[in-house]
Scaffold this motif. Structure first.
Motif, PDB file in Angstrom:
ATOM      1  N   PHE A 286       0.873  -1.179   0.000  1.00 18.52           N
ATOM      2  CA  PHE A 286       0.000   0.000   0.000  1.00 18.52           C
ATOM      3  C   PHE A 286       0.910   1.229   0.000  1.00 18.52           C
ATOM      4  O   PHE A 286       1.868   1.277   0.763  1.00 18.52           O
ATOM      5  CB  PHE A 286      -0.892   0.008   1.248  1.00 18.52           C
ATOM      6  CG  PHE A 286      -1.773  -1.209   1.325  1.00 18.52           C
ATOM      7  CD1 PHE A 286      -3.012  -1.224   0.706  1.00 18.52           C
ATOM      8  CD2 PHE A 286      -1.348  -2.353   1.986  1.00 18.52           C
ATOM      9  CE1 PHE A 286      -3.812  -2.351   0.754  1.00 18.52           C
ATOM     10  CE2 PHE A 286      -2.136  -3.492   2.029  1.00 18.52           C
ATOM     11  CZ  PHE A 286      -3.370  -3.488   1.413  1.00 18.52           C
TER      12      PHE A 286
ATOM     13  N   ILE B 193      -3.611   1.326   4.784  1.00 16.79           N
ATOM     14  CA  ILE B 193      -4.322   0.143   4.333  1.00 16.79           C
ATOM     15  C   ILE B 193      -5.204   0.414   3.109  1.00 16.79           C
ATOM     16  O   ILE B 193      -5.649  -0.504   2.448  1.00 16.79           O
ATOM     17  CB  ILE B 193      -5.117  -0.480   5.527  1.00 16.79           C
ATOM     18  CG1 ILE B 193      -5.239  -1.981   5.373  1.00 16.79           C
ATOM     19  CG2 ILE B 193      -6.440   0.203   5.772  1.00 16.79           C
ATOM     20  CD1 ILE B 193      -4.034  -2.716   5.821  1.00 16.79           C
ATOM     21  N   SER B 194      -5.410   1.692   2.795  1.00 13.05           N
ATOM     22  CA  SER B 194      -6.091   1.981   1.525  1.00 13.05           C
ATOM     23  C   SER B 194      -4.987   2.247   0.501  1.00 13.05           C
ATOM     24  O   SER B 194      -3.817   2.084   0.802  1.00 13.05           O
ATOM     25  CB  SER B 194      -7.011   3.180   1.686  1.00 13.05           C
ATOM     26  OG  SER B 194      -6.281   4.285   2.109  1.00 13.05           O
ATOM     27  N   ASN B 195      -5.339   2.633  -0.705  1.00 16.90           N
ATOM     28  CA  ASN B 195      -4.367   2.881  -1.765  1.00 16.90           C
ATOM     29  C   ASN B 195      -3.460   1.686  -2.024  1.00 16.90           C
ATOM     30  O   ASN B 195      -2.239   1.756  -1.908  1.00 16.90           O
ATOM     31  CB  ASN B 195      -3.530   4.117  -1.460  1.00 16.90           C
ATOM     32  CG  ASN B 195      -4.168   5.364  -2.017  1.00 16.90           C
ATOM     33  OD1 ASN B 195      -5.056   5.282  -2.868  1.00 16.90           O
ATOM     34  ND2 ASN B 195      -3.760   6.500  -1.531  1.00 16.90           N
TER      35      ASN B 195
ATOM     36  N   GLY C  34      -8.349  -1.889  -0.681  1.00 16.80           N
ATOM     37  CA  GLY C  34      -7.469  -0.785  -1.055  1.00 16.80           C
ATOM     38  C   GLY C  34      -7.658  -0.346  -2.494  1.00 16.80           C
ATOM     39  O   GLY C  34      -7.433   0.796  -2.851  1.00 16.80           O
TER      40      GLY C  34
ATOM     41  N   GLU D   2     -10.076   2.616  -3.598  1.00 17.07           N
ATOM     42  CA  GLU D   2      -9.806   3.989  -3.156  1.00 17.07           C
ATOM     43  C   GLU D   2      -9.567   4.964  -4.307  1.00 17.07           C
ATOM     44  O   GLU D   2      -9.538   4.584  -5.466  1.00 17.07           O
ATOM     45  CB  GLU D   2      -8.591   3.976  -2.221  1.00 17.07           C
ATOM     46  CG  GLU D   2      -8.880   3.348  -0.873  1.00 17.07           C
ATOM     47  CD  GLU D   2      -9.959   4.068  -0.097  1.00 17.07           C
ATOM     48  OE1 GLU D   2      -9.919   5.311  -0.052  1.00 17.07           O
ATOM     49  OE2 GLU D   2     -10.849   3.398   0.449  1.00 17.07           O
TER      50      GLU D   2
ATOM     51  N   PHE E 200      -3.966   7.545  -7.049  1.00 17.68           N
ATOM     52  CA  PHE E 200      -2.737   7.749  -6.282  1.00 17.68           C
ATOM     53  C   PHE E 200      -2.388   9.220  -6.213  1.00 17.68           C
ATOM     54  O   PHE E 200      -2.631   9.967  -7.153  1.00 17.68           O
ATOM     55  CB  PHE E 200      -1.574   7.029  -6.955  1.00 17.68           C
ATOM     56  CG  PHE E 200      -1.571   5.580  -6.688  1.00 17.68           C
ATOM     57  CD1 PHE E 200      -1.397   5.104  -5.406  1.00 17.68           C
ATOM     58  CD2 PHE E 200      -1.764   4.683  -7.711  1.00 17.68           C
ATOM     59  CE1 PHE E 200      -1.402   3.754  -5.151  1.00 17.68           C
ATOM     60  CE2 PHE E 200      -1.769   3.335  -7.463  1.00 17.68           C
ATOM     61  CZ  PHE E 200      -1.594   2.866  -6.188  1.00 17.68           C
TER      62      PHE E 200
END
Lengths: 433, 174
Positions: free
Chosen positions: A387, A392-394, B24, B27, B30
């Motif tokens: 990540f 924990i996201s992305n 994840g 989301e 980036f």
């Protein structure tokens, strides 16, 4: 014509292992690997039906052993033909003599600092000198990135690149080793030779402490690699410089016990730049126990590379199969501030190992990695989930490496997937005979 | 004979990781940021500053110009050259030492900049551009180094990378 010659050579090499099964002193390995990387033909995003970059490689090791005499030949073929050849001759007697002769289209000289700074690329396909090779050789990088960078010079003629002649003599608890190095660092057809020598003396005290002193003449700590700079194409006997004078002096002390703490120390003094950079490397690791079941390890390392200095500190606590470590990294010691902090928790349950890595950089960088690995007799597997930019996201990247063994044959697969695209897919077949 | 209990444990842990990874995936795009270094330079001397990318998700292209520009005070220092670092190369650049502006288009042919995760050396902030200055101001003068706007920052798949901020740098004449 070149292709007919190449495939002829390839099939001869392929036939040799078959012959080897009936000739006892011959052993070897054969590996065939294909790496694929999707690439857009329209210079935009990769679509469902699109282009692909391929790197196919075959490597063959053949070893012949006859009463104290070993002859090993490593050959690497690519789609363009022979890319690398190393011939290793070893004579085992009270004095062990080993000669390694390397033929390749190119040579890369790499300093032994933490970033593996390239000090020379001959020929240089462009901008490789000064580049940290670690940028390309690690788990998040596509294995084809470095190959693509080196690609313009890999089709050059195979020429003599390096010879390493080693003598090793054991006298009681003393071991003396002399390595004589000759390298052709020419970027053109006309050879340009450099010579160096590494003299090493090692011994062990009655308490089990080993001490080794190594002097580098015309050479420095690091490695030289050839072809695509893969593992079998790297030789760690140092890299050569222009002047033959004394370059570095390394002192290595292992297993030195003081008050129940085990010390491992490596100090490399730079004798060629003693006024400006007197120390090339200082690495000190202490290991001991706080309680019976709680161990610790502490490591300090400073590297002064050709362009930058790096510092690394690691504190580790070990409780049974569980480890917690904190690493502080400074990638440029002109200002010592340790901007990179890494926290690693690892645990082993039976044959499964978990690692959880949290990497933080002072300016706001954050990376979280979850790694699961297992290795059974017939099967090895590892999964790495990354990540980037948050805990924990992305989701950023998933890497899967699998190896399946069936007797003397092994199959392997590597996949690197980013959130929006496939970065790399590789399959391989190996045969040990 | 495969150890079934072990394989079950292994499958469960892998499933857990994949579920977290899938969560994840849902989301936002980036985001990365740029940082310009700060340097002190002796009067009349030359030194380089670096533009680094933080949290780089396979950054391949960076273009500052024609709309945006890297800005500096030419009464303090002038730019002599612009180079790419760590695989990045400058494809085109313009240096305006009267207006105090540098514009460039840079990229990583065949590769991209991503974090380094290694034992002993890990990095999430990587320098990609180096700009060399020569001090023309007197000791004690200083200039802020900033970027007015970034025209393009894209990954190796051609997708835009969201840029959250550009941390300004500084050049100080000693």
């Amino acid at each position: 014509m070149k292709h007919i010659f190449f495939w002829g050579i390839f099939f001869v090499f392929l036939a040799l292992p078959i012959l080897a099964t009936s000739a006892a002193p011959i052993s070897g390995d054969f590996f065939f690997e294909i790496g694929l990387e999707p690439q857009s033909l329209s210079d935009g995003e990769v679509s469902k039906v699109d282009g692909v970059v391929i790197d196919a490689e075959m490597s063959l090791r053949l070893s012949l052993s006859v009463s104290g005499f070993d002859l090993t030949n490593w050959t690497v073929f690519s789609l363009k033909g022979l890319e690398y050849e190393a011939l290793i001759l070893t004579l085992k007697s009270p004095l062990t003599v080993r000669n390694i002769t390397i033929f390749a289209p190119n040579i890369l000289e790499v300093a032994g600092d933490l970033l593996w700074t390239v000090t020379r690329a001959a020929p240089d396909p462009g901008g490789l000198t000064g580049l940290p090779l670690r940028l390309f050789i690690h788990e998040l990088a596509s294995p084809l990135d470095l190959s693509k960078l080196l690609n313009p010079v890999l089709d050059n003629a195979i020429v003599f690149r390096k010879d390493i002649l080693e003598f090793e003599l054991t006298l009681g608890v003393l071991l003396a080793r002399l390595s004589v190095l000759i390298a052709n660092v020419s970027a053109t057809a006309a050879p340009d030779f450099r010579a160096g020598m590494i003299l090493s003396v090692a011994g062990q005290t009655p308490t089990g402490t080993s001490i080794e002193a190594t002097t580098y003449f015309g050479a420095r700590q690091g490695f030289e690699c050839f072809g695509e700079c893969k593992l079998i194409e790297r030789f760690y006997q140092g890299y050569l410089v222009e002047a033959f004078g004394i370059q570095q002096e390394a002192l290595i002390i292992r297993n030195l016990q003081i008050a129940g703490i085990v010390n491992d120390i490596e100090l490399v003094i730079d004798l060629a730049n003693s006024l400006t950079k007197p120390v090339s490397k200082f690495d000190w690791e202490l290991k001991g126990k706080i309680f019976e079941s709680l161990g610790f390890a502490q490591r300090f390392r400073i590297d002064i590379g050709p362009t930058l200095g790096q510092a690394f500190m690691q504190s580790q606590l070990v409780y049974g199969q569980t480890q917690l470590s904190i690493e502080l990294i400074d990638n440029d010691t002109s200002t010592i501030d340790f901007p990179i902090r890494q926290l690693t928790f690892s645990m082993t349950l039976g044959d499964i190992r978990f690692r959880d890595i949290l990497l933080l950089q002072a300016t706001g960088g954050i990376l979280h990695a979850i790694i699961i690995e297992t290795s059974l007799e017939f099967f090895s597997f590892s999964s790495q989930t990354i990540f980037l930019g948050s805990l924990i996201s992305n989701f950023y990247s998933e890497r899967i490496d699998a190896l399946y063994r069936l007797g003397s044959v092994e199959f392997k697969m590597n996949v690197l997937v980013r959130r929006d695209f496939l970065l790399f897919f590789g399959v391989g077949l190996g045969w040990h005979f | 004979m495969p150890n079934l209990k072990l394989l079950k444990k292994f499958s469960l842990s892998l499933l857990g990781v994949l579920l977290i990874a899938l969560a994840g995936c849902a989301e936002q795009p980036f985001s990365a940021s740029l940082a310009i270094s700060k340097i002190a330079i002796p009067a009349g001397g030359s030194k380089s500053i670096q533009i680094s990318i933080i949290n780089p998700p396979d950054a391949k292209t960076l273009q500052i110009g024609p709309t945006g520009a890297f800005t500096f005070d030419p009464a303090v220092a002038i730019v002599t050259s612009v180079h790419g670092l760590n695989g990045f190369q400058i494809f085109a650049s313009s240096i305006d030492n009267i207006g105090g502006k540098v514009r460039f288009s840079a990229g990583f042919p065949g590769g991209s900049i991503r974090p380094i995760l290694n034992s002993g050396i890990s990095m999430i902030e990587l320098p990609i551009i180096e700009i060399t200055f020569t001090a023309v101001g007197v000791a004690g003068t200083a200039s802020a180094l900033s970027v007015t706007s970034v025209d393009m920052l894209a990954d190796r798949n051609g997708k835009d990378i969201v840029l959250t901020s550009v941390k300004p740098g500084e050049i100080k004449v000693e």
